[in-house]
Motif scaffolding. Structure first.
Motif, short mmCIF file in Angstrom:
data_model
loop_
_atom_site.label_atom_id
_atom_site.label_comp_id
_atom_site.label_asym_id
_atom_site.label_seq_id
_atom_site.Cartn_x
_atom_site.Cartn_y
_atom_site.Cartn_z
N SER A 12 -1.89 -60.56 -28.36
CA SER A 12 -2.76 -60.42 -29.53
C SER A 12 -2.04 -60.78 -30.83
O SER A 12 -2.62 -60.74 -31.89
CB SER A 12 -3.30 -59.00 -29.62
OG SER A 12 -2.22 -58.08 -29.77
N SER A 45 -14.05 -60.57 -27.69
CA SER A 45 -12.88 -59.73 -27.92
C SER A 45 -11.58 -60.53 -28.02
O SER A 45 -10.57 -60.01 -28.50
CB SER A 45 -12.75 -58.68 -26.82
OG SER A 45 -12.60 -59.30 -25.55
N SER A 46 -11.59 -61.80 -27.61
CA SER A 46 -10.40 -62.63 -27.75
C SER A 46 -10.30 -63.27 -29.13
O SER A 46 -9.32 -63.96 -29.44
CB SER A 46 -10.37 -63.73 -26.68
OG SER A 46 -11.43 -64.65 -26.89
N LYS A 121 -8.97 -57.97 -26.74
CA LYS A 121 -8.58 -58.63 -25.49
C LYS A 121 -7.08 -58.47 -25.31
O LYS A 121 -6.30 -58.95 -26.10
CB LYS A 121 -8.96 -60.11 -25.54
CG LYS A 121 -8.76 -60.84 -24.26
CD LYS A 121 -9.83 -60.48 -23.29
CE LYS A 121 -9.78 -61.33 -22.05
NZ LYS A 121 -10.74 -60.88 -21.07
#
Length: 147
Positions: A12, A45-46, A121
């Motif tokens: 992330s 979510s990525s 993610k």
């Protein structure tokens, strides 16, 4: 942006140097991710969440490169100028433009994009498109005249 055609980064958090086709005085950055509706899993979510954009005066002069593992060009990061800290909001449109700090006196060949987090993610972060907006300075453009 079509799902599956993203620029993926492990985890992330990541740093990316973006070489521009011409020396420009940057005014804004646009980040694009796919929409929730277009995503096969119905989630984004990525998508990047918090990120920064910076430049270096040494890069403006064409000297050297950012050393690996360093935050800036010198050990203290003194030559690096932060142009903004932003949040990509997944509840808004998939293409979002972020105005950079006014008053950047120089033109640059390279911008540094630091993704600090994504929207949850754990394995990767995806960006579908990055655009750098600004005024072209000088006459040594590489390949194209519009940035």
């Amino acid at each position: 942006a079509s799902p599956g055609y993203c620029w993926p980064f492990q985890g992330s958090r990541t740093e990316v140097l973006i070489r521009l086709p011409a020396q420009i005085r940057p005014t804004a950055v646009t980040i694009q991710h796919t929409s929730k509706r277009a995503s096969p899993l119905g989630t984004v979510s990525s998508a990047p969440r918090d990120f920064t954009v910076s430049v270096s005066l040494c890069r403006a002069l064409g000297a050297g490169t950012w050393p690996r593992g360093k935050a800036g060009l010198d050990e203290e990061g003194k030559d690096e100028t932060l142009l903004g800290t932003f949040t990509y909001t997944m509840q808004k449109e998939p293409t979002q433009t972020f105005p950079l700090q006014d008053g950047t006196p120089s033109a640059f060949w390279v911008l540094k994009l630091v993704i600090q987090s994504n929207w949850g993610k754990p394995g990767y972060t995806c960006i579908f498109r990055v655009r750098v907006h600004g005024k072209i300075m000088g006459t040594h453009a590489i390949g194209q005249t519009h940035v």
